[in-house]
Design a protein around this motif. Structure first.
Motif, PDB file in Angstrom:
ATOM      1  N   VAL A  28      44.199   1.804 -14.573  1.00 50.01           N
ATOM      2  CA  VAL A  28      43.555   2.777 -13.690  1.00 50.01           C
ATOM      3  C   VAL A  28      44.344   2.895 -12.392  1.00 50.01           C
ATOM      4  CG1 VAL A  28      41.516   3.221 -12.272  1.00 50.01           C
ATOM      5  CG2 VAL A  28      41.241   2.562 -14.654  1.00 50.01           C
ATOM      6  N   GLY A  29      44.817   1.767 -11.877  1.00 50.81           N
ATOM      7  CA  GLY A  29      45.652   1.797 -10.678  1.00 50.81           C
ATOM      8  C   GLY A  29      46.903   2.625 -10.888  1.00 50.81           C
ATOM      9  N   TYR A  30      47.535   2.450 -12.030  1.00 49.60           N
ATOM     10  CA  TYR A  30      48.731   3.229 -12.369  1.00 49.60           C
ATOM     11  C   TYR A  30      48.404   4.715 -12.462  1.00 49.60           C
ATOM     12  CZ  TYR A  30      53.009   4.540 -14.879  1.00 49.60           C
ATOM     13  OH  TYR A  30      54.192   5.135 -15.266  1.00 49.60           O
ATOM     14  N   ASN A  31      47.255   5.026 -13.086  1.00 48.98           N
ATOM     15  CA  ASN A  31      46.905   6.423 -13.313  1.00 48.98           C
ATOM     16  C   ASN A  31      46.461   7.142 -12.050  1.00 48.98           C
ATOM     17  OD1 ASN A  31      47.549   6.666 -16.018  1.00 48.98           O
ATOM     18  ND2 ASN A  31      45.557   5.988 -16.729  1.00 48.98           N
ATOM     19  N   VAL A  32      45.959   6.408 -11.073  1.00 45.16           N
ATOM     20  CA  VAL A  32      45.625   7.048  -9.795  1.00 45.16           C
ATOM     21  C   VAL A  32      46.890   7.613  -9.165  1.00 45.16           C
ATOM     22  CG1 VAL A  32      44.876   6.601  -7.424  1.00 45.16           C
ATOM     23  CG2 VAL A  32      43.533   5.723  -9.332  1.00 45.16           C
ATOM     24  N   VAL A  33      47.959   6.838  -9.220  1.00 44.67           N
ATOM     25  CA  VAL A  33      49.251   7.312  -8.713  1.00 44.67           C
ATOM     26  C   VAL A  33      49.746   8.492  -9.551  1.00 44.67           C
ATOM     27  CG1 VAL A  33      51.656   6.688  -8.245  1.00 44.67           C
ATOM     28  CG2 VAL A  33      49.833   5.027  -7.832  1.00 44.67           C
ATOM     29  N   SER A  34      49.568   8.406 -10.873  1.00 47.35           N
ATOM     30  CA  SER A  34      49.970   9.500 -11.769  1.00 47.35           C
ATOM     31  C   SER A  34      49.232  10.779 -11.423  1.00 47.35           C
ATOM     32  CB  SER A  34      49.684   9.128 -13.228  1.00 47.35           C
ATOM     33  OG  SER A  34      50.403   7.993 -13.623  1.00 47.35           O
ATOM     34  N   PHE A  35      47.946  10.639 -11.111  1.00 47.59           N
ATOM     35  CA  PHE A  35      47.134  11.813 -10.803  1.00 47.59           C
ATOM     36  C   PHE A  35      47.638  12.512  -9.550  1.00 47.59           C
ATOM     37  CE2 PHE A  35      43.623  14.079  -8.867  1.00 47.59           C
ATOM     38  CZ  PHE A  35      43.076  14.762  -9.947  1.00 47.59           C
ATOM     39  N   VAL A  36      47.935  11.734  -8.541  1.00 47.03           N
ATOM     40  CA  VAL A  36      48.363  12.302  -7.252  1.00 47.03           C
ATOM     41  C   VAL A  36      49.731  12.961  -7.346  1.00 47.03           C
ATOM     42  CG1 VAL A  36      48.950  11.773  -4.856  1.00 47.03           C
ATOM     43  CG2 VAL A  36      46.960  10.688  -5.924  1.00 47.03           C
ATOM     44  N   PHE A  37      50.679  12.286  -7.996  1.00 48.34           N
ATOM     45  CA  PHE A  37      52.064  12.747  -7.981  1.00 48.34           C
ATOM     46  C   PHE A  37      52.472  13.580  -9.192  1.00 48.34           C
ATOM     47  CE2 PHE A  37      52.150   9.079  -5.119  1.00 48.34           C
ATOM     48  CZ  PHE A  37      52.776   9.645  -4.012  1.00 48.34           C
ATOM     49  N   ILE A  38      51.679  13.560 -10.260  1.00 50.86           N
ATOM     50  CA  ILE A  38      52.055  14.326 -11.453  1.00 50.86           C
ATOM     51  C   ILE A  38      50.970  15.308 -11.864  1.00 50.86           C
ATOM     52  CG2 ILE A  38      52.565  14.161 -13.921  1.00 50.86           C
ATOM     53  CD1 ILE A  38      54.106  11.669 -13.430  1.00 50.86           C
ATOM     54  N   PHE A  39      49.762  14.804 -12.110  1.00 50.17           N
ATOM     55  CA  PHE A  39      48.708  15.665 -12.642  1.00 50.17           C
ATOM     56  C   PHE A  39      48.362  16.803 -11.690  1.00 50.17           C
ATOM     57  CE2 PHE A  39      44.380  17.002 -13.369  1.00 50.17           C
ATOM     58  CZ  PHE A  39      44.336  17.157 -14.745  1.00 50.17           C
ATOM     59  N   ALA A  40      48.102  16.481 -10.421  1.00 46.70           N
ATOM     60  CA  ALA A  40      47.692  17.506  -9.461  1.00 46.70           C
ATOM     61  C   ALA A  40      48.758  18.589  -9.278  1.00 46.70           C
ATOM     62  CB  ALA A  40      47.336  16.853  -8.123  1.00 46.70           C
ATOM     63  N   PRO A  41      50.051  18.237  -9.078  1.00 47.01           N
ATOM     64  CA  PRO A  41      51.067  19.292  -8.930  1.00 47.01           C
ATOM     65  C   PRO A  41      51.204  20.176 -10.161  1.00 47.01           C
ATOM     66  CG  PRO A  41      51.903  17.203  -8.110  1.00 47.01           C
ATOM     67  CD  PRO A  41      50.618  16.903  -8.811  1.00 47.01           C
ATOM     68  N   VAL A  42      51.126  19.572 -11.362  1.00 45.24           N
ATOM     69  CA  VAL A  42      51.242  20.361 -12.587  1.00 45.24           C
ATOM     70  C   VAL A  42      50.078  21.337 -12.702  1.00 45.24           C
ATOM     71  CG1 VAL A  42      51.161  20.272 -15.111  1.00 45.24           C
ATOM     72  CG2 VAL A  42      52.618  18.690 -13.863  1.00 45.24           C
ATOM     73  N   MET A  43      48.865  20.857 -12.397  1.00 46.93           N
ATOM     74  CA  MET A  43      47.688  21.715 -12.485  1.00 46.93           C
ATOM     75  C   MET A  43      47.783  22.881 -11.506  1.00 46.93           C
ATOM     76  SD  MET A  43      43.704  20.784 -12.020  1.00 46.93           S
ATOM     77  CE  MET A  43      43.806  21.164 -10.277  1.00 46.93           C
ATOM     78  N   VAL A  44      48.271  22.610 -10.293  1.00 50.61           N
ATOM     79  CA  VAL A  44      48.456  23.678  -9.306  1.00 50.61           C
ATOM     80  C   VAL A  44      49.472  24.692  -9.824  1.00 50.61           C
ATOM     81  CG1 VAL A  44      49.338  24.229  -7.010  1.00 50.61           C
ATOM     82  CG2 VAL A  44      47.809  22.272  -7.319  1.00 50.61           C
ATOM     83  N   GLY A  45      50.567  24.208 -10.395  1.00 50.41           N
ATOM     84  CA  GLY A  45      51.582  25.101 -10.951  1.00 50.41           C
ATOM     85  C   GLY A  45      51.035  25.959 -12.077  1.00 50.41           C
ATOM     86  N   VAL A  46      50.221  25.357 -12.937  1.00 47.61           N
ATOM     87  CA  VAL A  46      49.614  26.093 -14.047  1.00 47.61           C
ATOM     88  C   VAL A  46      48.683  27.182 -13.526  1.00 47.61           C
ATOM     89  CG1 VAL A  46      47.950  25.893 -15.929  1.00 47.61           C
ATOM     90  CG2 VAL A  46      49.833  24.266 -15.774  1.00 47.61           C
TER      91      VAL A  46
END
Length: 275
Positions: free
Chosen positions: A117-135
């Protein structure tokens, strides 16, 4: 509140270790992201060619915009809900470090979960959120209006969290197999291929023939990628949304039960190996 405080105190260290691990290996982190992004663009051009060859604006009920949304969102959902539990647990079992988790006053599965979960929080901030905004920017220019809906996003996010728990326990079960097989590299590759196909990460399950699609949607894998993605796209809502949540919760309970049973046998197996 006391229970939450205890969980934070006991598993907070594992959470921080996961987050620090993600930040420590930023180059590897971003390299993987670049590779996944390239895969999405390749899939986009493949599906674009399919639509052009069909000569129709829709294909199996999907427009090109729908398909583009599906490619990017399914891939990011697959990435975000993916878990390293199988490999991490198998390595600890093989080199004996699993005993260090067992002698601590923590649950093995919860300590692994907190770390991821700690790893995925970082993933969410730096990967998931930018990709979703781009989409969403792409969807705005393709449709000519803002299609993002906060309620749909909340429904999607809840489904994605349930998807992650389901994925974690399925992978945990495969990790436990290392107590008997010691090296599960081949099984891990097989597991990944099965999940990617049956979860809809490669092809939307809606594209399969009726009976086959119905069977695939009843399997736990559909709840891991396909259904969260379809919720985000607004294709699962109302009563169907409640059913999708129910299926995810049922499968989570089932696999937690299987994991607990396997762990009991695994503890005995470990005792025999150390005797």
């Amino acid at each position: 509140m006391k229970m939450f405080g205890r969980i934070k105190r006991v598993y907070g260290g594992f959470f921080r270790a996961g987050a620090q691990g993600a930040m420590a290996y930023r180059l590897n982190f971003m390299g993987f992201f670049a590779g996944e992004s390239l895969y999405c663009f390749v899939m986009y051009f493949i599906w674009k060619a399919v639509f052009m060859a069909s000569g129709d604006s829709t294909f199996m009920g999907f427009t090109l915009v729908d398909m583009t949304m599906y490619v990017f969102m399914s891939n990011i959902v697959n990435f975000f809900t993916g878990t390293d539990a199988t490999r991490a647990l198998a390595e600890e079992i093989r080199d004996g470090n699993i005993i260090m988790r067992m002698i601590k006053p923590v649950n093995v599965d919860m300590s692994l979960l907190a770390n991821e979960v700690g790893y995925n929080v970082v993933s969410f901030v730096f990967i998931f959120a930018p990709v979703m905004v781009g989409v969403e920017i792409y969807r705005y220019f393709a449709l000519g209006y803002v299609a993002f809906n906060i309620l749909t996003f909340i429904a999607f996010f809840i489904s994605m969290l349930l998807s992650y728990l389901l994925s974690f326990y399925i992978n945990l079960i495969f990790g436990y197999l290392a107590f008997w097989l010691m090296n599960i590299w081949g099984f891990d590759i097989l597991k990944g291929s099965i999940i990617k196909f049956f979860s809809g990460a490669l092809i939307p399950l809606a594209f399969f023939p009726g009976v086959v699609r119905d069977i695939f949607e009843l399997l736990p894998f559909a709840s891991m990628v396909y259904k969260p993605t379809m919720i985000y796209m607004g294709k699962i809502k109302g009563l169907d949304l409640a059913i999708a949540y129910g299926e995810q919760i049922i499968w989570i309970v089932v696999f937690i039960g299987i994991a607990k049973i396997l762990w009991r046998f695994a503890e005995k197996r470990l005792a025999v190996q150390g005797g």
